[in-house]
Design a protein around this motif. Structure first.
Motif, short mmCIF file in Angstrom:
data_model
loop_
_atom_site.label_atom_id
_atom_site.label_comp_id
_atom_site.label_asym_id
_atom_site.label_seq_id
_atom_site.Cartn_x
_atom_site.Cartn_y
_atom_site.Cartn_z
N PHE A 179 44.56 23.36 -6.70
CA PHE A 179 45.22 23.45 -8.00
C PHE A 179 44.38 22.72 -9.05
O PHE A 179 44.18 23.23 -10.17
N ILE A 180 43.87 21.54 -8.70
CA ILE A 180 43.02 20.79 -9.62
C ILE A 180 41.76 21.58 -9.94
O ILE A 180 41.31 21.64 -11.09
N ILE A 190 40.24 22.80 -13.49
CA ILE A 190 38.86 22.48 -13.88
C ILE A 190 38.11 23.76 -14.25
O ILE A 190 37.34 23.78 -15.22
N ALA A 191 38.30 24.84 -13.48
CA ALA A 191 37.63 26.10 -13.78
C ALA A 191 38.00 26.61 -15.17
O ALA A 191 37.16 27.09 -15.93
N MET A 192 39.29 26.49 -15.51
CA MET A 192 39.74 26.93 -16.83
C MET A 192 39.16 26.07 -17.95
O MET A 192 38.99 26.54 -19.07
N ALA A 240 36.30 10.20 -19.55
CA ALA A 240 35.60 10.99 -18.53
C ALA A 240 36.10 12.43 -18.51
O ALA A 240 37.31 12.69 -18.58
N PHE A 241 35.16 13.36 -18.42
CA PHE A 241 35.47 14.79 -18.35
C PHE A 241 34.75 15.39 -17.15
O PHE A 241 33.58 15.07 -16.89
N TYR A 242 35.42 16.27 -16.44
CA TYR A 242 34.86 16.88 -15.24
C TYR A 242 34.82 18.41 -15.40
O TYR A 242 35.83 19.03 -15.74
#
Length: 406
Positions: free
Chosen positions: A316-317, A321-323, A370-372
């Motif tokens: 789900f995470i 992240i993909a979006m 922080a951004f992933y």
């Protein structure tokens, strides 16, 4: 003067006469240039798998225009009901090349759509200092489309490629274009992740996308055999695959690419480069596998197993992240995960660290936050499998926008 002094002086003079100019490794193997830099019509006509996709795109463009004109003829101008269209495809699968080809022939053959316009949003969207400049973006589109409309009486259809770059402000963008170019339907071309994100974003908006569009259509992703076909056509002369490649080498590269044309091109380019600098005429299976690992493309197999065999917090995470790994977006934050999954920041941190240790994510810090993002090499698999699984949950998530973060 001893013998070695004399030899050294002679060698120095000889060396001065030799000048080495760095050469493209592909050129050194007999190619006129890097074969992946551009795609010509002759190559596309040899790719048989493109035919049904080409027809599907042209058919969809035409149906959007026809749906609009049929509805327009039934209503007064004050009640115009524009029906837009959406096509979406998997990242790194040649969608832009296909869209360009389809539009080229639509303009050439269709009398009604000969003045339709293809726009690349990636080229017109303004983004600097870590934020979208929306007003300037609108002006860029107005200027570009204004120049096109000056060449004809009107624009019957607008096709916008790389529409992921409009997701952050899609609703405002659509209203702005409707004011300046009334009664012109638009076909937006999204990646799978970008399209899923937009639908989730508009679920919390007053903009009813579904009632304003022809049903969306997916552009089929590439399979292993089709990627091999592309590579063999690109890397052949007179129907003969050129060194340092071979049929078996290209089949392995297509397999290792995990459906991503970009991954395949990266491996091919690196193999050619290494063979050139090491004086090798032909690459080897071991070299391909080693390059796949060094480019971190080898983690695709583990990622594929995770997103197809599991349905848990981490998948789900990864979908979130993909979006958030499209266009200029920074990526996902702890707050995005906490707000959408209802877990503690410590749990979010634990999952993100695990995914980062597996080399699935890249991290950057903006304004001490922080951004992933999902690594580029994994975007094709995410679009193909992860997004499909996420949509089956029939749940909506609310994701932070860059505007809210800066």
């Amino acid at each position: 003067m001893d013998k070695f002094e004399k030899l050294a002086l002679e060698a120095i003079e000889e060396g001065k006469k030799i000048s080495y100019t760095p050469q493209d490794p592909f050129v050194s193997f007999g190619f006129s240039a890097n074969p992946f830099m551009e795609t010509n019509l002759e190559e596309l006509q040899k790719e048989e798998f493109i035919e049904p996709r080409f027809k599907a795109v042209v058919r969809y463009f035409t149906s959007v225009y026809k749906s609009f004109t049929d509805n327009f003829s039934k209503k007064n101008k004050e009640e115009t009901f524009i029906l837009d269209g959406v096509m979406y495809g998997v990242n790194q699968s040649g969608v832009s090349t296909l869209i360009t080809l389809a539009h080229q022939y639509l303009v050439k053959i269709s009398k009604e759509l000969s003045d339709s316009v293809l726009v690349d949003a990636k080229e017109l969207v303004e983004f600097n200092n870590n934020q979208y400049h929306i007003a300037q973006t609108f002006q860029n589109f107005r200027t570009f489309l204004g120049r096109q409309s000056a060449k004809s009486d009107s624009i019957p259809l607008i096709v916008i490629d790389h529409a992921d770059f409009l997701t952050e402000f899609f609703e405002d963008f659509r209203y702005a274009l409707d004011r300046d170019f009334q009664n012109v339907p638009i076909v937006f071309i999204f990646s799978q992740s970008g399209w899923v994100r937009l639908k989730n974003q508009l679920a919390f908006s007053d903009y009813d996308l579904i009632t304003h569009m022809v049903p969306s259509q997916q552009i089929s992703p590439l399979n292993e055999e089709e990627i091999y076909e592309i590579l063999s056509l690109k890397l052949s002369k007179n129907n003969q695959i050129q060194n340092p490649f071979s049929k078996n080498i290209l089949k392995l590269i297509a397999k290792n690419s995990s459906g991503s044309l970009l991954n395949a091109i990266k491996i091919c380019s690196k193999l050619c480069e290494e063979c050139f600098y090491n004086g090798l005429d032909v690459g080897s299976i071991a070299s391909v596998n080693d390059i796949t690992s060094r480019l971190f493309i080898d983690v695709n197999k583990e990622f594929f197993d995770l997103v197809t065999l599991n349905d848990n917090t981490q998948t789900f995470i990864l979908a979130l992240i993909a979006m958030k790994s499209t266009a200029h977006d920074f990526g996902i934050t702890y707050d995005d995960i906490v707000n959408n999954l209802g877990i503690q920041k410590t749990s979010a941190s634990h999952h993100l660290k695990q995914l980062q240790d597996k080399r699935y994510l890249s991290k950057r810090t903006v304004n001490r936050k922080a951004f992933y993002r999902l690594r580029t090499e994994l975007k094709t698999l995410a679009d193909t499998y992860l997004m499909k699984s996420f949509e089956q949950k029939e749940t909506h998530v609310r994701l932070e926008s860059i505007t809210d973060l800066i």
